[in-house]
Design an enzyme around this catalytic site. Structure first.
Site, PDB file in Angstrom:
ATOM      1  N   GLY A  63       0.801  -1.226   0.000  1.00 43.90           N
ATOM      2  CA  GLY A  63       0.000   0.000   0.000  1.00 43.90           C
ATOM      3  C   GLY A  63       0.826   1.264   0.000  1.00 43.90           C
ATOM      4  N   GLY A  64       0.194   2.365   0.422  1.00 39.81           N
ATOM      5  CA  GLY A  64       0.836   3.674   0.438  1.00 39.81           C
ATOM      6  C   GLY A  64       0.440   4.563  -0.707  1.00 39.81           C
TER       7      GLY A  64
ATOM      8  N   THR B 242       4.889  -0.753  -4.495  1.00 40.10           N
ATOM      9  CA  THR B 242       4.979   0.663  -4.857  1.00 40.10           C
ATOM     10  C   THR B 242       5.889   1.418  -3.905  1.00 40.10           C
ATOM     11  OG1 THR B 242       2.688   0.530  -5.610  1.00 40.10           O
ATOM     12  CG2 THR B 242       3.623   2.724  -5.367  1.00 40.10           C
TER      13      THR B 242
ATOM     14  N   HIS C  49       5.775  -7.190 -12.040  1.00 42.01           N
ATOM     15  CA  HIS C  49       4.403  -6.707 -11.828  1.00 42.01           C
ATOM     16  C   HIS C  49       3.875  -6.164 -13.149  1.00 42.01           C
ATOM     17  CE1 HIS C  49       1.226  -3.968 -10.124  1.00 42.01           C
ATOM     18  NE2 HIS C  49       1.615  -3.244 -11.149  1.00 42.01           N
TER      19      HIS C  49
ATOM     20  N   HIS D  40       0.154 -10.999 -12.023  1.00 43.12           N
ATOM     21  CA  HIS D  40      -1.109 -10.255 -12.226  1.00 43.12           C
ATOM     22  C   HIS D  40      -1.605 -10.382 -13.667  1.00 43.12           C
ATOM     23  CE1 HIS D  40       0.194  -8.698  -8.445  1.00 43.12           C
ATOM     24  NE2 HIS D  40       0.844  -7.653  -8.888  1.00 43.12           N
TER      25      HIS D  40
ATOM     26  N   ASP E 257      -0.929 -12.091  -3.508  1.00 41.21           N
ATOM     27  CA  ASP E 257      -0.737 -10.650  -3.300  1.00 41.21           C
ATOM     28  C   ASP E 257      -1.174 -10.261  -1.894  1.00 41.21           C
ATOM     29  OD1 ASP E 257       0.205  -8.171  -4.008  1.00 41.21           O
ATOM     30  OD2 ASP E 257      -1.368  -7.695  -5.435  1.00 41.21           O
TER      31      ASP E 257
END
Length: 413
Positions: free
Chosen positions: A82-83, A113, A209, A238, A305
Protein backbone atom coordinates in the site's frame (compact mmCIF):
# COMPACT_ATOMS: atom_id res chain seq x y z
CA UNK A 1 11.84 -21.78 31.38
CA UNK A 2 12.28 -22.43 27.66
CA UNK A 3 11.83 -19.53 25.26
CA UNK A 4 8.94 -19.45 22.76
CA UNK A 5 11.38 -20.20 19.93
CA UNK A 6 12.83 -23.17 21.84
CA UNK A 7 9.34 -24.55 22.44
CA UNK A 8 8.61 -24.21 18.72
CA UNK A 9 11.71 -26.24 17.87
CA UNK A 10 10.72 -28.90 20.42
CA UNK A 11 7.21 -29.12 18.96
CA UNK A 12 8.64 -29.97 15.57
CA UNK A 13 10.89 -32.73 16.93
CA UNK A 14 8.21 -35.18 18.11
CA UNK A 15 6.89 -38.05 16.01
CA UNK A 16 3.45 -37.73 14.43
CA UNK A 17 1.76 -40.57 12.55
CA UNK A 18 -1.07 -39.58 10.20
CA UNK A 19 -3.16 -42.62 9.37
CA UNK A 20 -5.69 -43.29 6.65
CA UNK A 21 -5.26 -40.21 4.50
CA UNK A 22 -5.79 -39.94 0.75
CA UNK A 23 -2.53 -38.35 -0.25
CA UNK A 24 -2.16 -36.18 -3.35
CA UNK A 25 1.18 -37.13 -4.90
CA UNK A 26 2.67 -38.07 -8.27
CA UNK A 27 -0.38 -36.84 -10.14
CA UNK A 28 -2.82 -39.11 -8.34
CA UNK A 29 -4.58 -39.67 -5.01
CA UNK A 30 -3.45 -42.71 -3.04
CA UNK A 31 -4.33 -44.14 0.36
CA UNK A 32 -1.28 -43.60 2.52
CA UNK A 33 0.01 -43.25 6.09
CA UNK A 34 2.60 -40.58 6.83
CA UNK A 35 5.17 -40.51 9.63
CA UNK A 36 6.44 -37.02 10.44
CA UNK A 37 9.39 -36.11 12.63
CA UNK A 38 12.11 -33.49 12.88
CA UNK A 39 10.22 -31.36 10.38
CA UNK A 40 10.40 -34.03 7.65
CA UNK A 41 8.41 -36.89 6.17
CA UNK A 42 10.23 -39.87 7.67
CA UNK A 43 8.12 -42.64 6.14
CA UNK A 44 5.07 -43.15 3.95
CA UNK A 45 3.24 -46.30 3.01
CA UNK A 46 -0.09 -48.06 2.75
CA UNK A 47 -0.06 -49.23 6.37
CA UNK A 48 2.80 -48.09 8.58
CA UNK A 49 3.41 -49.91 11.90
CA UNK A 50 2.06 -48.33 15.07
CA UNK A 51 4.33 -46.06 17.10
CA UNK A 52 6.09 -47.78 19.97
CA UNK A 53 5.22 -46.12 23.30
CA UNK A 54 8.92 -45.66 24.01
CA UNK A 55 9.19 -43.38 20.97
CA UNK A 56 6.53 -40.99 22.23
CA UNK A 57 4.62 -39.00 19.66
CA UNK A 58 0.99 -39.45 18.72
CA UNK A 59 -1.24 -40.84 16.01
CA UNK A 60 -4.06 -39.06 14.17
CA UNK A 61 -6.70 -40.92 12.19
CA UNK A 62 -7.50 -38.86 9.10
CA UNK A 63 -10.50 -40.97 8.21
CA UNK A 64 -9.94 -40.81 4.46
CA UNK A 65 -9.46 -37.06 4.28
CA UNK A 66 -7.38 -35.60 1.45
CA UNK A 67 -3.76 -34.64 2.22
CA UNK A 68 -2.15 -32.02 -0.03
CA UNK A 69 1.29 -30.44 0.05
CA UNK A 70 1.23 -27.06 1.79
CA UNK A 71 0.52 -24.20 -0.60
CA UNK A 72 3.39 -21.97 -1.77
CA UNK A 73 2.67 -18.25 -2.14
CA UNK A 74 5.35 -16.64 -4.32
CA UNK A 75 3.96 -13.09 -4.09
CA UNK A 76 3.09 -11.66 -0.66
CA UNK A 77 3.74 -8.32 1.04
CA UNK A 78 5.08 -9.64 4.34
CA UNK A 79 5.89 -6.17 5.67
CA UNK A 80 2.63 -4.76 4.30
CA UNK A 81 2.08 -2.99 0.99
CA UNK A 82 0.00 0.00 0.00
CA UNK A 83 0.84 3.67 0.44
CA UNK A 84 -0.68 4.85 -2.85
CA UNK A 85 -3.34 6.85 -0.96
CA UNK A 86 -0.93 8.48 1.50
CA UNK A 87 0.81 7.33 4.69
CA UNK A 88 -2.43 6.18 6.33
CA UNK A 89 -2.91 3.64 3.52
CA UNK A 90 0.24 1.71 4.42
CA UNK A 91 -0.86 -1.86 5.17
CA UNK A 92 0.39 -3.41 8.45
CA UNK A 93 2.76 -6.41 8.36
CA UNK A 94 1.35 -9.93 8.23
CA UNK A 95 1.70 -12.54 10.95
CA UNK A 96 2.41 -16.23 10.27
CA UNK A 97 -1.14 -17.31 11.08
CA UNK A 98 -2.50 -15.30 8.15
CA UNK A 99 -0.76 -17.83 5.90
CA UNK A 100 -0.63 -21.03 7.93
CA UNK A 101 -4.26 -21.02 9.05
CA UNK A 102 -5.23 -20.89 5.37
CA UNK A 103 -2.97 -23.76 4.29
CA UNK A 104 -0.03 -21.74 2.96
CA UNK A 105 3.19 -23.09 4.46
CA UNK A 106 5.75 -21.23 2.28
CA UNK A 107 5.65 -17.54 1.33
CA UNK A 108 8.02 -15.26 -0.57
CA UNK A 109 7.86 -11.59 0.44
CA UNK A 110 8.43 -8.51 -1.68
CA UNK A 111 8.26 -4.73 -1.82
CA UNK A 112 5.75 -2.97 -4.07
CA UNK A 113 4.98 0.66 -4.86
CA UNK A 114 6.57 1.81 -1.62
CA UNK A 115 10.20 0.76 -1.79
CA UNK A 116 11.34 3.87 0.09
CA UNK A 117 9.73 3.65 3.55
CA UNK A 118 9.53 -0.12 3.11
CA UNK A 119 13.11 -1.34 2.78
CA UNK A 120 14.99 -4.56 1.98
CA UNK A 121 16.41 -4.43 5.51
CA UNK A 122 12.94 -4.52 7.05
CA UNK A 123 11.76 -7.16 4.58
CA UNK A 124 14.68 -9.44 5.40
CA UNK A 125 14.18 -9.00 9.17
CA UNK A 126 10.46 -9.75 8.80
CA UNK A 127 11.24 -12.82 6.70
CA UNK A 128 13.61 -14.17 9.34
CA UNK A 129 11.07 -13.41 12.06
CA UNK A 130 8.37 -15.40 10.23
CA UNK A 131 10.79 -18.30 9.81
CA UNK A 132 11.42 -18.30 13.57
CA UNK A 133 7.65 -18.36 14.13
CA UNK A 134 7.15 -21.41 11.90
CA UNK A 135 6.39 -20.12 8.39
CA UNK A 136 8.81 -21.16 5.63
CA UNK A 137 9.56 -17.60 4.49
CA UNK A 138 11.82 -16.18 1.79
CA UNK A 139 12.06 -12.81 0.05
CA UNK A 140 12.97 -10.86 -3.07
CA UNK A 141 15.42 -8.03 -3.45
CA UNK A 142 14.36 -4.85 -5.26
CA UNK A 143 10.86 -3.44 -5.63
CA UNK A 144 8.70 -1.61 -8.17
CA UNK A 145 11.34 0.87 -9.25
CA UNK A 146 14.75 1.17 -10.88
CA UNK A 147 17.42 1.56 -9.72
CA UNK A 148 16.32 -1.26 -7.42
CA UNK A 149 16.28 -0.98 -3.65
CA UNK A 150 18.97 -3.35 -2.39
CA UNK A 151 20.71 -4.39 0.80
CA UNK A 152 24.33 -4.62 -0.40
CA UNK A 153 24.38 -2.23 -3.36
CA UNK A 154 23.39 -4.57 -6.21
CA UNK A 155 20.78 -7.22 -6.83
CA UNK A 156 23.41 -9.78 -7.82
CA UNK A 157 25.33 -9.20 -4.58
CA UNK A 158 22.09 -9.45 -2.58
CA UNK A 159 21.20 -12.80 -4.15
CA UNK A 160 24.70 -14.20 -3.79
CA UNK A 161 25.31 -13.04 -0.22
CA UNK A 162 21.94 -12.92 1.56
CA UNK A 163 20.59 -16.30 2.57
CA UNK A 164 16.81 -15.71 2.39
CA UNK A 165 16.80 -13.62 -0.83
CA UNK A 166 16.01 -15.79 -3.85
CA UNK A 167 14.94 -13.53 -6.74
CA UNK A 168 14.36 -9.94 -7.90
CA UNK A 169 10.94 -8.32 -7.76
CA UNK A 170 8.32 -7.14 -8.05
CA UNK A 171 9.60 -4.78 -10.78
CA UNK A 172 6.69 -2.82 -12.27
CA UNK A 173 6.09 -2.55 -16.02
CA UNK A 174 3.11 -1.30 -18.01
CA UNK A 175 1.97 0.69 -14.98
CA UNK A 176 1.82 4.44 -14.22
CA UNK A 177 3.40 3.69 -10.82
CA UNK A 178 6.51 2.13 -12.40
CA UNK A 179 9.80 3.91 -13.13
CA UNK A 180 9.05 3.36 -16.84
CA UNK A 181 12.02 1.02 -17.35
CA UNK A 182 13.63 0.65 -20.74
CA UNK A 183 14.44 -2.64 -22.44
CA UNK A 184 18.13 -2.24 -21.66
CA UNK A 185 17.40 -1.74 -17.97
CA UNK A 186 15.18 -4.80 -17.83
CA UNK A 187 17.83 -6.87 -19.63
CA UNK A 188 20.58 -5.85 -17.20
CA UNK A 189 18.39 -6.62 -14.21
CA UNK A 190 17.35 -10.00 -15.62
CA UNK A 191 20.98 -10.83 -16.43
CA UNK A 192 22.07 -10.07 -12.86
CA UNK A 193 19.27 -12.26 -11.52
CA UNK A 194 20.16 -15.09 -13.88
CA UNK A 195 23.89 -15.05 -13.13
CA UNK A 196 23.23 -14.89 -9.38
CA UNK A 197 21.00 -17.94 -9.77
CA UNK A 198 23.82 -19.79 -11.52
CA UNK A 199 26.24 -18.87 -8.75
CA UNK A 200 23.99 -19.92 -5.88
CA UNK A 201 21.42 -22.45 -7.09
CA UNK A 202 18.68 -20.00 -6.12
CA UNK A 203 15.73 -19.11 -8.35
CA UNK A 204 17.47 -16.15 -10.00
CA UNK A 205 14.19 -14.88 -11.48
CA UNK A 206 12.93 -11.44 -12.44
CA UNK A 207 9.40 -11.26 -11.03
CA UNK A 208 7.49 -8.60 -13.00
CA UNK A 209 4.40 -6.71 -11.83
CA UNK A 210 2.08 -6.17 -14.80
CA UNK A 211 -0.16 -3.11 -14.60
CA UNK A 212 -3.15 -2.04 -16.67
CA UNK A 213 -1.04 -0.35 -19.38
CA UNK A 214 -1.63 -1.14 -23.01
CA UNK A 215 2.00 -2.20 -23.56
CA UNK A 216 1.30 -5.39 -21.63
CA UNK A 217 4.11 -7.92 -22.00
CA UNK A 218 5.88 -6.04 -24.79
CA UNK A 219 9.13 -5.68 -22.79
CA UNK A 220 9.27 -9.41 -22.01
CA UNK A 221 8.77 -10.38 -25.65
CA UNK A 222 11.47 -7.93 -26.70
CA UNK A 223 13.85 -9.26 -24.05
CA UNK A 224 13.42 -12.81 -25.32
CA UNK A 225 13.98 -11.72 -28.93
CA UNK A 226 17.04 -9.56 -28.30
CA UNK A 227 19.01 -11.45 -25.67
CA UNK A 228 20.39 -14.87 -24.86
CA UNK A 229 18.61 -15.02 -21.50
CA UNK A 230 16.58 -18.20 -20.91
CA UNK A 231 12.80 -17.76 -20.76
CA UNK A 232 12.58 -19.10 -17.18
CA UNK A 233 14.22 -15.89 -15.91
CA UNK A 234 11.08 -13.82 -16.64
CA UNK A 235 8.08 -14.40 -14.37
CA UNK A 236 5.21 -11.93 -14.97
CA UNK A 237 2.45 -11.71 -12.38
CA UNK A 238 -1.11 -10.25 -12.23
CA UNK A 239 -1.61 -11.57 -15.77
CA UNK A 240 -5.32 -12.15 -15.17
CA UNK A 241 -6.07 -8.47 -14.49
CA UNK A 242 -7.29 -7.95 -18.09
CA UNK A 243 -8.55 -10.37 -20.73
CA UNK A 244 -6.14 -8.99 -23.35
CA UNK A 245 -3.19 -9.39 -20.98
CA UNK A 246 -4.29 -12.93 -20.19
CA UNK A 247 -4.19 -13.83 -23.88
CA UNK A 248 -0.68 -12.33 -24.18
CA UNK A 249 0.48 -14.30 -21.15
CA UNK A 250 -0.92 -17.60 -22.41
CA UNK A 251 0.87 -17.06 -25.72
CA UNK A 252 4.11 -16.32 -23.86
CA UNK A 253 4.15 -19.81 -22.32
CA UNK A 254 4.79 -21.24 -25.79
CA UNK A 255 8.23 -19.58 -25.51
CA UNK A 256 8.94 -21.22 -22.15
CA UNK A 257 8.01 -18.42 -19.73
CA UNK A 258 6.09 -19.27 -16.58
CA UNK A 259 3.21 -16.93 -15.72
CA UNK A 260 1.64 -16.10 -12.38
CA UNK A 261 -2.10 -15.68 -11.79
CA UNK A 262 -3.12 -13.50 -8.86
CA UNK A 263 -5.87 -14.80 -6.60
CA UNK A 264 -7.73 -11.50 -6.50
CA UNK A 265 -11.15 -11.73 -4.82
CA UNK A 266 -13.64 -12.85 -7.48
CA UNK A 267 -15.06 -10.01 -9.60
CA UNK A 268 -18.49 -8.71 -8.61
CA UNK A 269 -20.02 -10.32 -11.68
CA UNK A 270 -20.65 -14.05 -11.51
CA UNK A 271 -17.60 -16.01 -12.68
CA UNK A 272 -17.93 -17.30 -16.21
CA UNK A 273 -16.21 -17.31 -19.58
CA UNK A 274 -13.95 -14.23 -19.88
CA UNK A 275 -15.51 -11.45 -21.96
CA UNK A 276 -14.13 -8.08 -23.14
CA UNK A 277 -10.43 -7.13 -23.33
CA UNK A 278 -10.55 -5.03 -20.13
CA UNK A 279 -12.41 -7.60 -18.03
CA UNK A 280 -10.63 -8.98 -14.99
CA UNK A 281 -10.62 -12.78 -14.92
CA UNK A 282 -11.36 -14.66 -11.73
CA UNK A 283 -8.20 -16.58 -10.83
CA UNK A 284 -10.08 -19.88 -10.61
CA UNK A 285 -11.55 -19.32 -14.08
CA UNK A 286 -8.06 -18.47 -15.38
CA UNK A 287 -6.54 -21.67 -13.95
CA UNK A 288 -9.32 -23.82 -15.42
CA UNK A 289 -9.06 -22.01 -18.76
CA UNK A 290 -5.28 -22.53 -18.86
CA UNK A 291 -5.54 -26.25 -18.14
CA UNK A 292 -8.39 -26.73 -20.61
CA UNK A 293 -6.31 -25.20 -23.42
CA UNK A 294 -3.61 -27.83 -22.96
CA UNK A 295 -0.89 -25.23 -22.30
CA UNK A 296 2.32 -26.39 -20.56
CA UNK A 297 1.00 -27.34 -17.11
CA UNK A 298 4.35 -26.76 -15.42
CA UNK A 299 4.43 -23.06 -16.44
CA UNK A 300 1.50 -21.82 -14.35
CA UNK A 301 1.71 -20.53 -10.76
CA UNK A 302 -0.85 -18.83 -8.53
CA UNK A 303 -0.15 -16.31 -5.74
CA UNK A 304 -2.21 -14.19 -3.33
CA UNK A 305 -0.74 -10.65 -3.30
CA UNK A 306 -1.47 -10.96 0.41
CA UNK A 307 -0.91 -7.73 2.33
CA UNK A 308 -0.75 -5.74 -0.91
CA UNK A 309 -2.98 -2.81 -1.76
CA UNK A 310 -5.47 -3.47 -4.58
CA UNK A 311 -6.33 0.06 -5.74
CA UNK A 312 -8.57 1.40 -8.48
CA UNK A 313 -7.42 4.60 -10.23
CA UNK A 314 -9.08 7.25 -12.36
CA UNK A 315 -7.64 8.49 -15.66
CA UNK A 316 -5.42 10.96 -13.77
CA UNK A 317 -3.86 8.28 -11.57
CA UNK A 318 -5.80 9.21 -8.42
CA UNK A 319 -6.97 6.43 -6.12
CA UNK A 320 -10.72 5.90 -6.31
CA UNK A 321 -10.97 2.89 -3.99
CA UNK A 322 -8.76 0.16 -2.63
CA UNK A 323 -8.81 -3.18 -0.91
CA UNK A 324 -6.11 -5.27 0.77
CA UNK A 325 -4.97 -8.64 -0.54
CA UNK A 326 -5.69 -11.59 1.73
CA UNK A 327 -3.29 -14.58 1.89
CA UNK A 328 -6.37 -16.77 2.40
CA UNK A 329 -7.47 -16.09 -1.19
CA UNK A 330 -4.90 -18.66 -2.34
CA UNK A 331 -6.74 -21.54 -0.68
CA UNK A 332 -10.14 -20.11 -1.65
CA UNK A 333 -8.99 -20.02 -5.27
CA UNK A 334 -7.91 -23.69 -5.11
CA UNK A 335 -11.28 -24.59 -3.60
CA UNK A 336 -13.10 -22.84 -6.47
CA UNK A 337 -10.92 -24.59 -9.08
CA UNK A 338 -11.85 -27.97 -7.63
CA UNK A 339 -15.51 -26.98 -7.27
CA UNK A 340 -15.42 -26.09 -10.97
CA UNK A 341 -14.60 -29.67 -11.88
CA UNK A 342 -10.79 -29.84 -12.03
CA UNK A 343 -9.54 -32.95 -10.16
CA UNK A 344 -7.60 -32.10 -7.01
CA UNK A 345 -4.45 -33.85 -8.28
CA UNK A 346 -4.35 -31.46 -11.27
CA UNK A 347 -5.76 -28.39 -9.55
CA UNK A 348 -3.17 -28.30 -6.75
CA UNK A 349 -0.05 -28.34 -8.97
CA UNK A 350 0.08 -24.57 -9.79
CA UNK A 351 -0.21 -23.86 -6.05
CA UNK A 352 2.48 -26.31 -4.90
CA UNK A 353 4.77 -28.24 -7.21
CA UNK A 354 5.14 -25.60 -9.92
CA UNK A 355 6.22 -22.71 -7.65
CA UNK A 356 8.58 -25.03 -5.78
CA UNK A 357 10.24 -26.09 -9.03
CA UNK A 358 10.38 -22.60 -10.53
CA UNK A 359 11.82 -21.02 -7.39
CA UNK A 360 14.10 -24.00 -6.68
CA UNK A 361 12.64 -24.54 -3.22
CA UNK A 362 13.91 -28.04 -2.69
CA UNK A 363 11.95 -30.48 -0.58
CA UNK A 364 8.77 -28.43 -0.91
CA UNK A 365 5.66 -28.57 -3.07
CA UNK A 366 5.41 -32.37 -3.05
CA UNK A 367 4.81 -35.04 -0.45
CA UNK A 368 7.92 -37.20 -0.61
CA UNK A 369 10.27 -39.14 1.62
CA UNK A 370 12.69 -36.71 3.29
CA UNK A 371 10.76 -33.64 2.15
CA UNK A 372 9.53 -30.94 4.51
CA UNK A 373 6.45 -32.03 6.42
CA UNK A 374 4.32 -29.16 5.09
CA UNK A 375 0.83 -30.59 4.72
CA UNK A 376 -2.79 -29.50 4.42
CA UNK A 377 -5.58 -31.91 5.33
CA UNK A 378 -8.81 -31.16 3.45
CA UNK A 379 -12.24 -32.45 4.42
CA UNK A 380 -15.11 -32.74 1.99
CA UNK A 381 -17.55 -30.35 3.62
CA UNK A 382 -20.57 -30.94 1.40
CA UNK A 383 -19.30 -33.32 -1.24
CA UNK A 384 -16.15 -34.37 -3.12
CA UNK A 385 -15.90 -30.95 -4.81
CA UNK A 386 -16.52 -28.90 -1.63
CA UNK A 387 -13.26 -28.77 0.31
CA UNK A 388 -12.43 -27.10 3.61
CA UNK A 389 -9.18 -26.87 5.59
CA UNK A 390 -9.25 -29.42 8.41
CA UNK A 391 -5.60 -29.43 9.51
CA UNK A 392 -2.32 -27.72 8.63
CA UNK A 393 1.17 -28.95 9.53
CA UNK A 394 4.21 -26.71 8.96
CA UNK A 395 7.45 -28.70 9.21
CA UNK A 396 5.39 -31.26 11.14
CA UNK A 397 4.05 -28.72 13.65
CA UNK A 398 0.23 -28.46 13.78
CA UNK A 399 -1.24 -25.00 13.22
CA UNK A 400 -4.81 -26.09 12.51
CA UNK A 401 -6.61 -29.19 13.79
CA UNK A 402 -10.28 -30.05 13.43
CA UNK A 403 -10.74 -26.93 11.32
CA UNK A 404 -9.65 -24.61 14.16
CA UNK A 405 -6.33 -22.81 14.76
CA UNK A 406 -4.31 -24.46 17.53
CA UNK A 407 -1.29 -22.21 17.19
CA UNK A 408 -0.75 -18.51 16.49
CA UNK A 409 2.14 -16.14 15.95
CA UNK A 410 3.64 -14.22 18.84
CA UNK A 411 1.54 -11.12 18.17
CA UNK A 412 -1.59 -12.84 16.92
CA UNK A 413 -3.29 -13.37 20.27
Amino acid sequence: MASDDARRRDDGAGLLLLRGGRVVRRGSVERCDLLLGGGRVLALGAELPRLEPAFGGREIDLGGRLVSPGLIDVHAHLTGGGGEAGPASRVPPLGPGRFLHAGTTTAIGLLGTDDVTRTPVDLLATTRSLCAEGLDAWCYTGGYHLPPATLTGSVRSDLVNVDRMVAVGEVAVSDHRSSQPTLDEILRLAADAHVAGLQTGKAGLLHLHLGDGGRGLELVRAALERSELPPRVFHPTHVNRRRALWEEACALTARGCAIDVTAFPPPAAAPGPPGGPEEEIDAAVAVADYLARGLPPELLTVSSDGGGCLPSFDEQGEVLAWEVGDPGELMRCLQRVVAGGVPIERAVVPFTENPARLFRLRGRGRIELGGRADLVVLREAGGPDDLAVDAVFAAGVPWVEGGEPVRRGRFEG
